[in-house]
Write a protein that holds these residues in place. Structure first.
Motif, PDB file in Angstrom:
ATOM      1  N   PRO A 296       0.832  -1.205   0.000  1.00  0.00           N
ATOM      2  CA  PRO A 296       0.000   0.000   0.000  1.00  0.00           C
ATOM      3  C   PRO A 296       0.864   1.250   0.000  1.00  0.00           C
ATOM      4  N   ALA A 297       0.314   2.314  -0.511  1.00  0.00           N
ATOM      5  CA  ALA A 297       1.039   3.578  -0.548  1.00  0.00           C
ATOM      6  C   ALA A 297       1.322   4.066   0.868  1.00  0.00           C
ATOM      7  N   ALA A 298       2.354   4.871   1.023  1.00  0.00           N
ATOM      8  CA  ALA A 298       2.667   5.448   2.327  1.00  0.00           C
ATOM      9  C   ALA A 298       1.465   6.247   2.830  1.00  0.00           C
ATOM     10  N   PRO A 299       1.102   6.094   4.122  1.00  0.00           N
ATOM     11  CA  PRO A 299      -0.080   6.809   4.641  1.00  0.00           C
ATOM     12  C   PRO A 299      -0.064   8.303   4.347  1.00  0.00           C
ATOM     13  N   SER A 300       1.119   8.930   4.403  1.00  0.00           N
ATOM     14  CA  SER A 300       1.176  10.384   4.211  1.00  0.00           C
ATOM     15  C   SER A 300       0.775  10.816   2.808  1.00  0.00           C
ATOM     16  N   THR A 301       0.716   9.856   1.868  1.00  0.00           N
ATOM     17  CA  THR A 301       0.361  10.199   0.481  1.00  0.00           C
ATOM     18  C   THR A 301      -1.095   9.893   0.167  1.00  0.00           C
ATOM     19  N   VAL A 302      -1.851   9.413   1.172  1.00  0.00           N
ATOM     20  CA  VAL A 302      -3.231   8.988   0.936  1.00  0.00           C
ATOM     21  C   VAL A 302      -4.188   9.896   1.703  1.00  0.00           C
ATOM     22  N   THR A 303      -5.004  10.638   1.004  1.00  0.00           N
ATOM     23  CA  THR A 303      -6.013  11.479   1.642  1.00  0.00           C
ATOM     24  C   THR A 303      -7.254  10.641   1.919  1.00  0.00           C
ATOM     25  N   VAL A 304      -7.747  10.697   3.150  1.00  0.00           N
ATOM     26  CA  VAL A 304      -8.916   9.919   3.550  1.00  0.00           C
ATOM     27  C   VAL A 304      -9.997  10.867   4.041  1.00  0.00           C
TER      28      VAL A 304
ATOM     29  N   GLY B 111      -3.418   9.470  13.529  1.00  0.00           N
ATOM     30  CA  GLY B 111      -2.351   8.952  14.365  1.00  0.00           C
ATOM     31  C   GLY B 111      -1.441   7.974  13.649  1.00  0.00           C
ATOM     32  N   LEU B 112      -1.932   7.401  12.554  1.00  0.00           N
ATOM     33  CA  LEU B 112      -1.129   6.488  11.746  1.00  0.00           C
ATOM     34  C   LEU B 112      -0.485   7.185  10.563  1.00  0.00           C
ATOM     35  N   GLY B 113      -0.682   8.498  10.463  1.00  0.00           N
ATOM     36  CA  GLY B 113      -0.012   9.264   9.420  1.00  0.00           C
ATOM     37  C   GLY B 113      -0.859   9.619   8.218  1.00  0.00           C
ATOM     38  N   TYR B 114      -2.148   9.242   8.194  1.00  0.00           N
ATOM     39  CA  TYR B 114      -3.007   9.576   7.061  1.00  0.00           C
ATOM     40  C   TYR B 114      -3.523  11.007   7.182  1.00  0.00           C
ATOM     41  N   PRO B 115      -3.463  11.810   6.134  1.00  0.00           N
ATOM     42  CA  PRO B 115      -4.144  13.110   6.141  1.00  0.00           C
ATOM     43  C   PRO B 115      -5.657  12.872   6.063  1.00  0.00           C
TER      44      PRO B 115
ATOM     45  N   ASP C 296      -4.587   1.723  -8.238  1.00  0.00           N
ATOM     46  CA  ASP C 296      -3.404   1.691  -7.375  1.00  0.00           C
ATOM     47  C   ASP C 296      -3.706   2.176  -5.958  1.00  0.00           C
ATOM     48  N   ARG C 297      -4.969   2.548  -5.698  1.00  0.00           N
ATOM     49  CA  ARG C 297      -5.378   2.940  -4.354  1.00  0.00           C
ATOM     50  C   ARG C 297      -6.051   1.796  -3.600  1.00  0.00           C
ATOM     51  N   LYS C 298      -6.164   0.631  -4.214  1.00  0.00           N
ATOM     52  CA  LYS C 298      -6.823  -0.495  -3.549  1.00  0.00           C
ATOM     53  C   LYS C 298      -6.066  -0.896  -2.288  1.00  0.00           C
ATOM     54  N   GLY C 299      -4.731  -1.003  -2.397  1.00  0.00           N
ATOM     55  CA  GLY C 299      -3.942  -1.378  -1.230  1.00  0.00           C
ATOM     56  C   GLY C 299      -4.109  -0.401  -0.085  1.00  0.00           C
ATOM     57  N   ALA C 300      -4.159   0.883  -0.420  1.00  0.00           N
ATOM     58  CA  ALA C 300      -4.346   1.901   0.612  1.00  0.00           C
ATOM     59  C   ALA C 300      -5.716   1.760   1.265  1.00  0.00           C
ATOM     60  N   ALA C 301      -6.743   1.501   0.467  1.00  0.00           N
ATOM     61  CA  ALA C 301      -8.093   1.335   1.016  1.00  0.00           C
ATOM     62  C   ALA C 301      -8.157   0.132   1.945  1.00  0.00           C
ATOM     63  N   GLU C 302      -7.478  -0.950   1.563  1.00  0.00           N
ATOM     64  CA  GLU C 302      -7.462  -2.137   2.420  1.00  0.00           C
ATOM     65  C   GLU C 302      -6.746  -1.847   3.737  1.00  0.00           C
ATOM     66  N   ALA C 303      -5.640  -1.075   3.670  1.00  0.00           N
ATOM     67  CA  ALA C 303      -4.912  -0.721   4.890  1.00  0.00           C
ATOM     68  C   ALA C 303      -5.768   0.158   5.800  1.00  0.00           C
TER      69      ALA C 303
ATOM     70  N   PRO D  67       3.725   4.872  14.394  1.00  0.00           N
ATOM     71  CA  PRO D  67       4.921   5.620  13.992  1.00  0.00           C
ATOM     72  C   PRO D  67       6.188   4.967  14.538  1.00  0.00           C
ATOM     73  N   SER D  68       7.292   5.203  13.862  1.00  0.00           N
ATOM     74  CA  SER D  68       8.551   4.566  14.248  1.00  0.00           C
ATOM     75  C   SER D  68       9.376   5.409  15.198  1.00  0.00           C
ATOM     76  N   ALA D  69       9.020   6.688  15.382  1.00  0.00           N
ATOM     77  CA  ALA D  69       9.820   7.550  16.242  1.00  0.00           C
ATOM     78  C   ALA D  69       8.960   8.672  16.804  1.00  0.00           C
ATOM     79  N   VAL D  70       9.437   9.269  17.890  1.00  0.00           N
ATOM     80  CA  VAL D  70       8.754  10.411  18.489  1.00  0.00           C
ATOM     81  C   VAL D  70       8.858  11.603  17.540  1.00  0.00           C
ATOM     82  N   PRO D  71       7.760  12.317  17.275  1.00  0.00           N
ATOM     83  CA  PRO D  71       7.847  13.506  16.417  1.00  0.00           C
ATOM     84  C   PRO D  71       8.917  14.468  16.915  1.00  0.00           C
TER      85      PRO D  71
END
Length: 523
Positions: free
Chosen positions: A389-397, A418-422, A444-451, A495-499
């Motif tokens: 799936p695309a990186a969460p930051s690139t997927v508008t929900v 909290g998971l990085g999705y706009p 190509d957005r199917k993977g993002a929708a499934e995530a 997220p992998s690190a503290v902001p």
């Protein structure tokens, strides 16, 4: 991620030359001996009854369903969240500190979530500034029975007046998605009493502070605070940093660290003559939830926390932005959470991640979970892997409430942010929707929708192609349950690190407090 039991996420454990096991039984023996000195068994019983009578209590929650608790570690232990509420009530202060009419429950001016990790050896103290503009949920007041309707874009410290500490609890849960297990409310007098009960605390100032509002007047360097000065210290804000409740947390953090160091000092709670004033002050000064309203219950809770050392407490504050551009002129001296960084910090805490570089306590996969190693030679060939799936930051929900339950779409939006999705909240549907859906446009957005569906605990059957846009549209139906498996916990990514702009310190830091004021804050 592997579990490092009994590792602590605050700091790596320091070598200890001698860890006397006898201290585990010295403390209860010392307290028991002290109770006996009060007057034998009958005296001890009467003293406990006296302490019980001191404690005020209120119910948990104000009518809103809590989010799910944290995942269990390999030993079946889960994290515990305790909400510490500091009020500005002037009760029992004889008209001091201005606002003489404020002698009721006051406003929730301090909102501190103590997230105790599953191993009960480390914790995070998460501060939510009082002036943060948030959406307040509907709250039922347990005393009047009246329900305050949900409102949007209001300061956090209005929650107390809408339904007592249970409403503060529900509000904090809606902001952080952390399930609050217990709360404790402390007023101005309580801060004074607790400071005096430990014979004062030591703090160090970077520079002299003279604040006409809090009346704090201290020189640079080390000072020993009495009860009155302790209250002045935690109230000071106009003379430190940016003059706001955000900057004041530096003073409160240092005071609490000093108090924690004093309480964990072996001479304080092992000596009945020192322990009893602390116990007396604590029971007289706090309001707790019904589940821990009793001396023996509070002692039981304290015993769960006794192994937490100051070095293993991380004090954290989410990044905020000031609201000088707010359309409402009355709200231009407030702040709002800086997103997605704030929700990323909350997600790290929910997942029991370290905030200070120590080992995590995120649970390992449950027994029976398929391993990720290569399949045995006799197994049938696996299907080609799907595109990641695309990186969460690139997927508008866009999230739409198809049920009408207040706050439902906002809760899902916070989980995704909290998971990085706009993620944004859209208008409610005109008619109720039975089944939730997750719609995507381009292939190509199917993977993002499934995530996204997985993160919200929705089945794969909810995902379908519709339209031709690049965003993902989530419509929450009657089958959606906020906090379902996958909603910000369990297998969902964190997220992998503290902001980088989040403030994190540890309780053993002894650097000076009250750094130079910066910026301009118009009052």
């Amino acid at each position: 991620m592997a579990v490092h039991a009994p590792a602590r996420p605050g700091h790596r454990r320091k070598p200890v030359a001698e860890r006397p096991a006898r201290r585990r039984w010295l403390r209860p023996v010392a307290l028991a001996t002290g109770l006996t000195l009060v007057g034998g068994c009958a005296g001890a019983y009467l003293y406990i009854r006296h302490l019980d009578a001191n404690i005020q209590h209120a119910p948990l929650g104000a009518g809103n369903a809590p989010p799910p608790g944290g995942a269990a570690d390999e030993h079946g232990r889960t994290a515990m969240n305790i909400l510490i509420i500091g009020t500005d009530s002037r009760k029992d202060l004889g008209g001091a500190y201005g606002d003489q009419q404020n002698v009721g429950q006051g406003n929730n001016d301090v909102n501190l979530v103590l997230h105790v990790y599953p191993d009960r050896r480390s914790a995070v103290a998460l501060d939510l500034p009082r002036d943060t503009l948030i959406d307040l949920p509907a709250c039922k007041d347990p005393q009047s029975g009246r329900t305050a309707p949900a409102v949007k874009h209001r300061p956090l410290n209005e929650a107390m007046g809408r339904g007592g500490p249970g409403c503060v609890q529900d509000t904090v849960q809606s902001v952080t998605n952390l399930k609050i297990d217990h709360f404790a409310v402390v007023n101005f007098q309580g801060v004074k009493d607790l400071t005096d009960a430990v014979d004062g605390v030591d703090v160090t100032l970077c520079r002299p502070i003279k604040d006409s509002d809090s009346h704090l007047d201290l020189p640079a360097g080390r000072s020993h605070l009495s009860g009155e000065q302790g209250l002045q210290f935690v109230r000071t804000r106009h003379a430190v940093q940016d003059g706001t409740a955000v900057g004041r947390f530096s003073m409160q953090r240092d005071f609490l660290s000093a108090l924690l160091r004093k309480l964990t000092d072996r001479g304080t709670l092992l000596d009945p003559t020192k322990a009893f004033p602390v116990i007396e002050a604590a029971t007289r000064s706090i309001t707790v939830d019904d589940a821990i309203a009793g001396t023996t219950k509070l002692v039981g809770l304290a015993s769960e926390l006794k192994n937490i050392k100051p070095a293993e407490v991380a004090f954290a504050q989410p990044p905020v932005e000031y609201t000088g551009d707010d359309p409402d002129r009355d709200l231009r001296q407030k702040d709002r959470l800086a997103q997605p960084a704030a929700d990323q910090l909350f997600a790290l805490i929910r997942a029991d991640k370290s905030l200070t570089g120590g080992p995590d306590q995120a649970p390992e996969p449950a027994a029976g979970t398929p391993a990720t190693t290569a399949p045995a030679a006799s197994a049938p060939a696996a299907a080609p892997p799907a595109d990641p799936p695309a990186a969460p930051s690139t997927v508008t929900v866009n999230v739409v409430n198809g049920v009408g339950t207040p706050g439902l779409a906002t809760s899902a939006q916070k989980t995704l942010a909290g998971l990085g999705y706009p993620a944004a909240v859209g208008h409610n549907t005109a008619q109720p929707v039975a089944a939730s859906t997750v719609r995507y446009g381009q292939a190509d957005r199917k993977g993002a929708a499934e995530a996204v569906a997985k993160a919200l605990g929705l089945p794969e059957s909810a995902v379908a192609a519709e339209g031709g846009g690049r965003s993902v549209l989530v419509t929450l139906g009657a089958d959606y349950r906020a906090g379902a498996p996958g909603a910000g916990a369990g297998p969902a990514p964190v997220p992998s690190a503290v902001p980088s702009d989040a403030s994190v310190h540890t309780g053993d830091e002894t650097a000076c407090s009250g750094g130079a004021k910066f910026g301009t804050f118009v009052r």
